[in-house]
Motif scaffolding. Structure first.
Motif, PDB file in Angstrom:
ATOM      1  N   PHE A   1       5.120   3.676 -15.481  1.00 48.18           N
ATOM      2  CA  PHE A   1       5.544   3.900 -14.108  1.00 48.18           C
ATOM      3  C   PHE A   1       4.495   4.720 -13.349  1.00 48.18           C
ATOM      4  CE2 PHE A   1       7.984   5.764 -10.650  1.00 48.18           C
ATOM      5  CZ  PHE A   1       8.643   4.647 -10.173  1.00 48.18           C
TER       6      PHE A   1
ATOM      7  N   PHE B   1       2.214   2.379 -11.460  1.00 44.10           N
ATOM      8  CA  PHE B   1       2.730   1.719 -10.261  1.00 44.10           C
ATOM      9  C   PHE B   1       3.119   2.734  -9.191  1.00 44.10           C
ATOM     10  CE2 PHE B   1       3.163  -1.271 -13.739  1.00 44.10           C
ATOM     11  CZ  PHE B   1       2.522  -2.360 -13.198  1.00 44.10           C
TER      12      PHE B   1
ATOM     13  N   ILE C   1      -0.014   3.463  -7.363  1.00 41.85           N
ATOM     14  CA  ILE C   1      -0.391   2.393  -6.429  1.00 41.85           C
ATOM     15  C   ILE C   1       0.324   2.614  -5.097  1.00 41.85           C
ATOM     16  CG2 ILE C   1      -0.208  -0.084  -5.987  1.00 41.85           C
ATOM     17  CD1 ILE C   1      -0.577  -0.515  -8.965  1.00 41.85           C
ATOM     18  N   ILE C   2       1.621   2.944  -5.183  1.00 44.73           N
ATOM     19  CA  ILE C   2       2.377   3.233  -3.966  1.00 44.73           C
ATOM     20  C   ILE C   2       1.731   4.407  -3.229  1.00 44.73           C
ATOM     21  CG2 ILE C   2       4.608   3.987  -3.063  1.00 44.73           C
ATOM     22  CD1 ILE C   2       4.711   1.198  -4.067  1.00 44.73           C
TER      23      ILE C   2
ATOM     24  N   VAL D   1      -1.511   3.172  -1.447  1.00 47.99           N
ATOM     25  CA  VAL D   1      -1.316   2.376  -0.228  1.00 47.99           C
ATOM     26  C   VAL D   1      -0.675   3.234   0.859  1.00 47.99           C
ATOM     27  CG1 VAL D   1      -1.243   0.109  -1.333  1.00 47.99           C
ATOM     28  CG2 VAL D   1       0.858   1.376  -1.073  1.00 47.99           C
ATOM     29  N   TRP D   2       0.124   4.223   0.438  1.00 48.86           N
ATOM     30  CA  TRP D   2       0.713   5.137   1.433  1.00 48.86           C
ATOM     31  C   TRP D   2      -0.385   5.929   2.122  1.00 48.86           C
ATOM     32  CZ3 TRP D   2       1.183  10.674   1.196  1.00 48.86           C
ATOM     33  CH2 TRP D   2       1.970  11.208   2.223  1.00 48.86           C
TER      34      TRP D   2
ATOM     35  N   SER E   1      -3.401   5.000   2.556  1.00 46.25           N
ATOM     36  CA  SER E   1      -4.091   4.082   3.471  1.00 46.25           C
ATOM     37  C   SER E   1      -3.279   3.858   4.731  1.00 46.25           C
ATOM     38  CB  SER E   1      -4.326   2.728   2.812  1.00 46.25           C
ATOM     39  OG  SER E   1      -5.088   2.879   1.680  1.00 46.25           O
ATOM     40  N   SER E   2      -1.944   3.671   4.564  1.00 43.55           N
ATOM     41  CA  SER E   2      -1.147   3.354   5.739  1.00 43.55           C
ATOM     42  C   SER E   2      -1.022   4.579   6.647  1.00 43.55           C
ATOM     43  CB  SER E   2       0.232   2.822   5.339  1.00 43.55           C
ATOM     44  OG  SER E   2       0.951   3.824   4.670  1.00 43.55           O
TER      45      SER E   2
ATOM     46  N   PHE F   1      -7.966   2.164   1.369  1.00 49.54           N
ATOM     47  CA  PHE F   1      -7.822   1.429   0.107  1.00 49.54           C
ATOM     48  C   PHE F   1      -7.114   0.109   0.372  1.00 49.54           C
ATOM     49  CE2 PHE F   1      -7.437   5.875  -1.797  1.00 49.54           C
ATOM     50  CZ  PHE F   1      -8.757   5.893  -2.198  1.00 49.54           C
TER      51      PHE F   1
ATOM     52  N   LEU G   1      -5.102  -3.235  -1.396  1.00 52.72           N
ATOM     53  CA  LEU G   1      -4.139  -3.284  -2.496  1.00 52.72           C
ATOM     54  C   LEU G   1      -4.870  -3.372  -3.836  1.00 52.72           C
ATOM     55  CD1 LEU G   1      -1.152  -3.183  -2.935  1.00 52.72           C
ATOM     56  CD2 LEU G   1      -1.044  -5.659  -2.792  1.00 52.72           C
TER      57      LEU G   1
ATOM     58  N   ALA H   1      -4.589  -0.768  -6.908  1.00 52.66           N
ATOM     59  CA  ALA H   1      -4.234  -1.152  -8.274  1.00 52.66           C
ATOM     60  C   ALA H   1      -5.242  -0.587  -9.262  1.00 52.66           C
ATOM     61  CB  ALA H   1      -4.175  -2.671  -8.378  1.00 52.66           C
TER      62      ALA H   1
END
Lengths: 76, 389
Positions: B125, B128, B131-132, B135-136, B138-139, B145, B147, B151
């Motif tokens: 976990f 993953f 990874i969240i 991307v968070w 980045s957003s 970054f 996707l 990863a």
């Protein structure tokens, strides 16, 4: 929520799902395999022991030690 | 006098830029950590040295070969260029290392208690979750970054060097240097990172739980297991076949007992050779423009988070299993589900002994530990197939 975040969440659900499913299959497979092997060969053969037999040299020194001890006790 | 001028103008001092100097210092710090602090010296030393070599101005260690129009070689290119492209871009080196790791792995404790595979799964976990996190970031506009980058960063949480390098070389070659350095540094820091989390998430009574003695595992089971894993991988997750296939091959060589010479080579001579080249090639990715930026800082932070999350979820899974299972399970063995073989298992043993000085958890922790290697390879396979590595 951005597309990137959705992609990430998607990847997480898919990824963790696959990891758990795969390892569950492996757990089941392993358990069945072990059961079958134990049924066919009743007792699991013991791991090969390394150097199980004492070397002759060790034997002699042990004999010598016993002899010395006996002599020490009975000598007086 | 002209000749002297040319020589001077080509000297390292005349051409050295500040970023290059910084990277040479980074290389020296890595070498210091390897020698003085014993941080994964087998890898950080070659990585640090490679970082210095690639940043020497004018040495051209990472120069691509130059051909003229007829295909004749004008300049042959640098050593590190070849090592990187032959070994890492192709994925060969990490896979050979994985074969050696397989030949050094004993699945006995895991076969004796197959349920521990779930702990190896839960700890993934961390991958993953990270990874969240990436991307968070980045957003939120802090980092940039994709996707695929996210990863490759997340796989640091698999706590497995070759897997990280393999995935990064496929998904985010630009970030490979930072990812590999981060993965190996945190693996070396496992004894510092894990214990506070382990103590925070378990009660003293839980840490004192003694587990039942593991049964003896027969040689037949150990031989059939890698073959079975290979078949399951082939059927259900072919994208994990390169990593797990080489792993199983190495393990079969060890367990079958008829090719001891090959097994010995895979574990020692070949593994050491490949490690030297792998380290140098990873170091060659530590060039100033690829390393000295905000992304590297983000990768270091996310890597640490990945380790912490993986440790925590492993522990929580072990607690859940203890609550449901008939035989007692000490939750501490869950933290060994992040691979980092055998360091994480040793940490479990140490924290267990602190709570109860008669409680030896090492063999019990080896089960989730090797399960973590399988789990992170499976996770890598999912990432590669999902993102088309």
């Amino acid at each position: 929520m951005s597309e990137l975040m959705l992609g990430g969440l998607n990847l997480m659900l898919l990824g963790m799902g696959t990891v758990f499913v795969f390892l569950t299959i492996l757990v089941i497979g392993t358990t069945i395999m072990s059961r079958l092997i134990m049924r066919w060969h009743d007792a699991p053969e013991p791991e090969p022991k390394r150097g199980g037999r004492p070397k002759p040299k060790d034997d002699l020194s042990e004999v010598a030690a016993v002899a010395a001890a006996v002599k020490a006790v009975h000598g007086h | 006098m002209d000749k002297l001028n040319i020589l001077l103008s080509e000297s390292g001092l005349a051409n050295l830029t500040l970023p290059q100097l910084t990277m040479i210092i980074v290389g020296l710090v890595l070498i210091y950590l390897a020698i003085n602090k014993r941080f994964e010296p087998l890898l950080l030393l070659p990585i640090g040295f490679g970082a210095i070599l690639v940043n020497i101005p004018g040495a051209g260690m990472y120069a691509a070969p130059v051909m003229d129009a007829e295909g004749h070689v004008v300049s042959a290119g640098g050593l590190l260029y070849y090592i990187y492209h032959v070994g890492i871009e192709s994925g060969v080196f990490p896979l050979l290392i994985f074969m050696g790791v397989g030949a050094m792995t004993d699945f006995g404790p895991m076969l004796a208690n197959p349920k521990t595979l779930f702990l190896g799964a839960a700890a993934q976990f961390g991958i993953f979750g990270t990874i969240i996190g990436a991307v968070w970031m980045s957003s939120m506009g802090w980092m940039d970054f994709s996707l695929a980058d996210a990863a490759a960063i997340g796989i640091i949480g698999g706590a497995d060097g070759p897997t990280s390098i393999f995935v990064a070389s496929r998904l985010a070659p630009d970030l490979l240097g930072a990812i590999a350095v981060s993965a190996y540094s945190y693996m070396a820091l496992v004894p510092l990172i894990q214990p506070p989390i382990m103590r925070a998430l378990t009660t003293k009574a839980e840490r004192e739980i003694t587990m039942t003695q593991l049964r003896v595992v027969s040689k037949r089971e150990k031989i059939i297991f890698p073959i079975m894993v290979l078949i399951v991988v082939a059927f259900f997750l072919p994208s994990a076949a390169p990593l797990l296939g080489m792993f199983c091959f190495g393990n079969l060589m060890k367990e079958c007992g008829v090719v001891d010479r090959l097994s010995d080579t895979a574990q020692n001579a070949l593994m050491n050779t490949v490690t030297i080249f792998l380290g140098l090639a990873v170091g060659s990715k530590l060039s100033a423009d690829a390393f000295l930026n905000l992304e590297t800082l983000g990768i270091l932070l996310l890597g640490l988070a990945a380790f912490c999350v993986g440790t925590a979820t492993g522990l929580l899974m072990a607690k859940a299993m203890n609550a449901m299972s008939k035989t007692p399970i000490n939750p501490l063995i869950g933290s060994a589900g992040v691979s980092a073989v055998p360091m994480a298992a040793r940490v479990t043993n140490k924290v267990g002994l602190e709570a109860n000085n008669q409680n030896f958890l090492l063999m019990h922790a080896m089960g989730p530990n090797v399960a973590g290697v399988v789990g992170s390879a499976v996770a890598a396979g999912v990432l590669l197939s999902f993102l088309g590595g």
